[in-house]
Write a protein that holds these residues in place. Structure first.
Motif, mmCIF file in Angstrom:
data_model
loop_
_atom_site.group_PDB
_atom_site.id
_atom_site.type_symbol
_atom_site.label_atom_id
_atom_site.label_comp_id
_atom_site.label_asym_id
_atom_site.label_seq_id
_atom_site.Cartn_x
_atom_site.Cartn_y
_atom_site.Cartn_z
ATOM 1 N N GLU A 113 0.858 -1.190 0.000
ATOM 2 C CA GLU A 113 0.000 0.000 0.000
ATOM 3 C C GLU A 113 0.894 1.239 0.000
ATOM 4 O OE1 GLU A 113 -2.370 2.607 -0.208
ATOM 5 O OE2 GLU A 113 -3.706 0.967 0.437
ATOM 6 N N ASN A 129 -3.178 -3.181 -2.509
ATOM 7 C CA ASN A 129 -3.932 -2.059 -3.060
ATOM 8 C C ASN A 129 -3.784 -2.066 -4.581
ATOM 9 O OD1 ASN A 129 -5.329 0.351 -3.433
ATOM 10 N ND2 ASN A 129 -3.531 1.621 -2.992
ATOM 11 N N LEU A 130 -4.865 -1.784 -5.292
ATOM 12 C CA LEU A 130 -4.808 -1.793 -6.755
ATOM 13 C C LEU A 130 -4.128 -0.550 -7.321
ATOM 14 C CD1 LEU A 130 -8.212 -3.258 -8.012
ATOM 15 C CD2 LEU A 130 -5.973 -4.342 -7.950
ATOM 16 N N ASN A 131 -4.288 0.583 -6.647
ATOM 17 C CA ASN A 131 -3.783 1.854 -7.180
ATOM 18 C C ASN A 131 -2.378 2.120 -6.647
ATOM 19 O OD1 ASN A 131 -3.717 4.272 -8.536
ATOM 20 N ND2 ASN A 131 -4.813 5.409 -6.931
ATOM 21 N N ARG A 169 0.896 -1.401 -11.496
ATOM 22 C CA ARG A 169 -0.465 -1.458 -10.976
ATOM 23 C C ARG A 169 -0.680 -2.718 -10.129
ATOM 24 N NH1 ARG A 169 -1.644 -1.066 -16.337
ATOM 25 N NH2 ARG A 169 -2.812 -3.025 -16.171
ATOM 26 N N GLU A 190 -7.590 -4.638 -1.758
ATOM 27 C CA GLU A 190 -8.306 -3.520 -1.117
ATOM 28 C C GLU A 190 -8.198 -2.316 -2.046
ATOM 29 O OE1 GLU A 190 -6.810 -0.707 0.633
ATOM 30 O OE2 GLU A 190 -4.685 -1.247 0.529
ATOM 31 N N THR A 191 -9.362 -1.744 -2.365
ATOM 32 C CA THR A 191 -9.405 -0.668 -3.352
ATOM 33 C C THR A 191 -10.651 0.189 -3.157
ATOM 34 O OG1 THR A 191 -9.461 -0.196 -5.729
ATOM 35 C CG2 THR A 191 -10.601 -2.175 -4.991
ATOM 36 N N SER A 192 -10.616 1.365 -3.726
ATOM 37 C CA SER A 192 -11.790 2.245 -3.685
ATOM 38 C C SER A 192 -12.671 2.049 -4.917
ATOM 39 C CB SER A 192 -11.339 3.714 -3.598
ATOM 40 O OG SER A 192 -10.492 4.035 -4.692
ATOM 41 N N TYR A 193 -12.222 1.153 -5.855
ATOM 42 C CA TYR A 193 -13.010 0.905 -7.068
ATOM 43 C C TYR A 193 -14.186 -0.017 -6.756
ATOM 44 C CZ TYR A 193 -8.855 2.696 -9.464
ATOM 45 O OH TYR A 193 -7.804 3.467 -9.878
ATOM 46 N N TYR A 197 -11.776 -9.620 -1.918
ATOM 47 C CA TYR A 197 -11.850 -8.257 -2.460
ATOM 48 C C TYR A 197 -12.639 -7.413 -1.475
ATOM 49 C CZ TYR A 197 -12.420 -4.788 -6.285
ATOM 50 O OH TYR A 197 -12.382 -3.669 -7.088
ATOM 51 N N THR A 254 -13.745 -3.246 -0.487
ATOM 52 C CA THR A 254 -13.807 -1.888 -1.027
ATOM 53 C C THR A 254 -13.697 -0.855 0.094
ATOM 54 O OG1 THR A 254 -15.275 -2.689 -2.774
ATOM 55 C CG2 THR A 254 -15.149 -0.327 -2.474
#
Length: 389
Positions: free
Chosen positions: A15, A60-62, A67, A89-92, A109, A111
Motif C-alpha cells: 500500500e 492495493n490496486l492503485n 499497478r 483492497e481498493t476504492s473501485y 476483495y 472496497t
C-alpha cells in the motif's frame, strides 16, 4: 469478534498510502497480528513476499509504477509465493474489476472505506483457510515421510546379495532378480533360503491392499516365514496351508495375499511349488516356454483352503521365471498391456538366441522399461525372479 488465534501469522501490506498502511496495521494489531510488513510499491512488495513468505498479502490496486493487478499476476506466476492468499483492497466499486481480480487469482476483495467488522471477517476467513492448508501440508509431509520410511523398510526385507551369492555358489544355480516398488505403498517382497543340504526354497508374495496396512502385513508375513520354516516332508502345499490358517486369523477381514512357495531339490533335479492365487510361473526348457499350473485362492480368504503341489524337472539348461502380475498388466506406451502370451513371445525371442539366463532376464527388463508409459504408472510393486540351472 475474532476468536481464532492469529498471533503466529504474518501479513504483508502492499500500500503506497501511509495513512492506509497505519490504519490497516492498527486493525491487524487488534486481532493480535503484530508481524506486519509494509511495501509502498509492487516491485518491493514482490521481493518482500519472497523474503518473508507471509500468510496473507493485502494488496492495493492503485500503486505507482506497477499497478496492483500486475503485481497480483506476478505473484501468481511466481511458484514460491503463488499459493499465498491475496486480499485486494481498493476504492473501485466495480463488478467487472472484481471479476477480473478473482480470475487473476485474488482470494478476496474489499472496497474502501470498509468497516472494522467487514475487515476482521475478511482477514479471519483468509487466514483460517491459510492455516488449514498449512496444517494439511504439514500432515501430508509427515505421511509422505512415513510412507518413504515404510518403503525403505520393505526393501530391507529382501534377500541380501551376499547371501544370494553364497547360495548360488554352494548349490550351483543362477538367480536373476528385480524388485521395483510402485509409488503406492504396497506389500510385496520375496525371499530365498536354504532348507536342507540338498534343497533351497524361494517364495514371492503380493498383498492385495495398499498403504500402511499393506506395509504392516508385509512385516507380519515376513516374521511368520522366518519363525516358522518349512519342515519335513517339505511339501510346499502343506506349508502354504499352515501360513493360510495363521494369516486368516491374523489379518483384518478383506486383507489377503497372493503367494508362491517353491523348493528346488538338487538331489532329484525338481522344482516343486504351491501357489495361492499367484500368477502362474513359466518354465523355460529346451527353448520352449510353458505356463505352469496355478491353484488355490489367495492366503487369508478362507480358513481351510487346500493347496496343490506342482512339480517339474529342473535339469541343467532349465529356468523358472516367477513374476508379479505387474509385469503383464502395466500400461504400455502403445495403449496395450504385455499380457502373459506377450511375455512368452518376448522370452522366446531371446531364449532362442541367447544361452545365458541372466542376459535373457536383462533383455526382458530392458524391453519392459522401454515400452511402459512411465515407472510412475506401475499399478503395483514389480517382482521378477529367474532361477536357472
Amino acid at each position: 469478534m475474532v476468536n481464532k488465534d492469529f498471533s503466529s501469522c504474518s501479513v504483508l501490506v502492499i500500500e503506497d498510502n501511509l495513512q492506509s498502511q497505519t490504519l490497516i496495521g492498527k486493525f491487524l494489531n487488534l486481532i493480535s497480528i503484530n508481524n506486519v510488513h509494509y511495501s509502498k510499491n509492487g516491485e518491493d512488495g514482490i521481493l518482500k513476499a519472497l523474503t518473508v513468505n507471509p500468510d496473507l498479502i493485502i494488496l492495493n490496486l492503485n500503486l505507482p509504477n506497477m499497478r496492483g493487478d500486475e503485481v497480483l499476476m506476478k505473484i501468481k506466476a511466481t511458484p514460491k509465493i503463488r499459493d499465498i492468499p491475496v486480499l485486494i483492497e481498493t476504492s473501485y466499486e466495480s463488478q467487472d474489476m472484481k471479476d477480473l481480480m478473482f480470475k487473476a487469482g485474488a482470494s478476496d476483495y474489499i472496497t474502501k472505506p470498509f468497516s472494522l467488522l467487514e475487515f476482521f471477517s475478511r482477514i479471519k476467513i483468509n487466514l483460517e483457510n491459510r492455516l488449514l492448508i498449512k496444517t494439511l501440508e504439514k500432515e501430508l509431509k509427515k505421511i509422505e515421510t512415513e510412507l518413504r520410511t515404510a518403503k525403505s523398510m520393505q526393501t530391507w526385507l529382501l534377500p541380501n546379495q551376499n547371501d544370494i551369492n553364497g547360495l548360488k555358489s554352494k548349490f550351483g544355480f543362477e538367480l536373476s532378480h528385480l524388485f521395483l516398488p510402485s509409488l503406492k505403498l504396497s506389500g510385496d517382497f520375496w525371499g530365498v533360503h536354504q532348507v536342507t543340504h540338498k534343497k533351497v526354497a524361494i517364495f514371492s508374495c503380493s498383498f492385495e491392499e495398499y498403504g500402511l496396512t499393506a506395509a504392516l502385513n508385509t512385516f507380519r508375513l515376513n516374521t511368520l516365514i522366518k519363525e516358522n520354516p518349512i519342515i519335513y516332508p517339505f511339501k510346499p502345499s502343506s506349508y502354504v496351508e499352515s501360513l493360510n490358517k495363521v494369516l486368516h486369523t491374523m489379518l483384518p477381514e478383506g486383507n489377503n495375499v497372493k503367494f508362491i512357495y517353491g523348493i528346488i531339490d538338487f538331489e532329484t533335479d525338481t522344482f516343486t511349488y504351491a501357489s495361492a492365487g499367484f500368477i502362474s510361473p513359466l518354465l523355460i526348457s529346451d527353448e520352449k516356454i510353458t505356463t505352469l499350473g496355478n491353484g488355490g485362492e489367495p492366503l487369508a480368504l478362507s480358513l481351510n483352503t487346500r493347496y496343490t503341489d506342482y512339480s517339474v524337472p529342473f535339469k541343467k539348461g532349465t529356468s523358472i521365471f516367477i513374476y508379479s502380475d505387474t509385469l503383464v498388466k502395466s500400461p504400455y506406451i502403445c495403449g496395450r498391456v504385455l499380457g502373459v502370451e506377450g511375455l512368452k513371445e518376448t522370452l522366446s525371442k531371446y531364449v532362442n538366441k541367447i544361452d545365458k539366463p541372466d542376459t535373457v532376464f536383462n533383455n526382458i527388463v530392458c524391453e519392459f522399461f522401454t515400452n511402459i508409459e512411465s515407472v510412475k504408472s506401475l499399478p503395483d510393486d514389480l517382482t521378477m525372479l529367474m532361477i536357472s540351472k
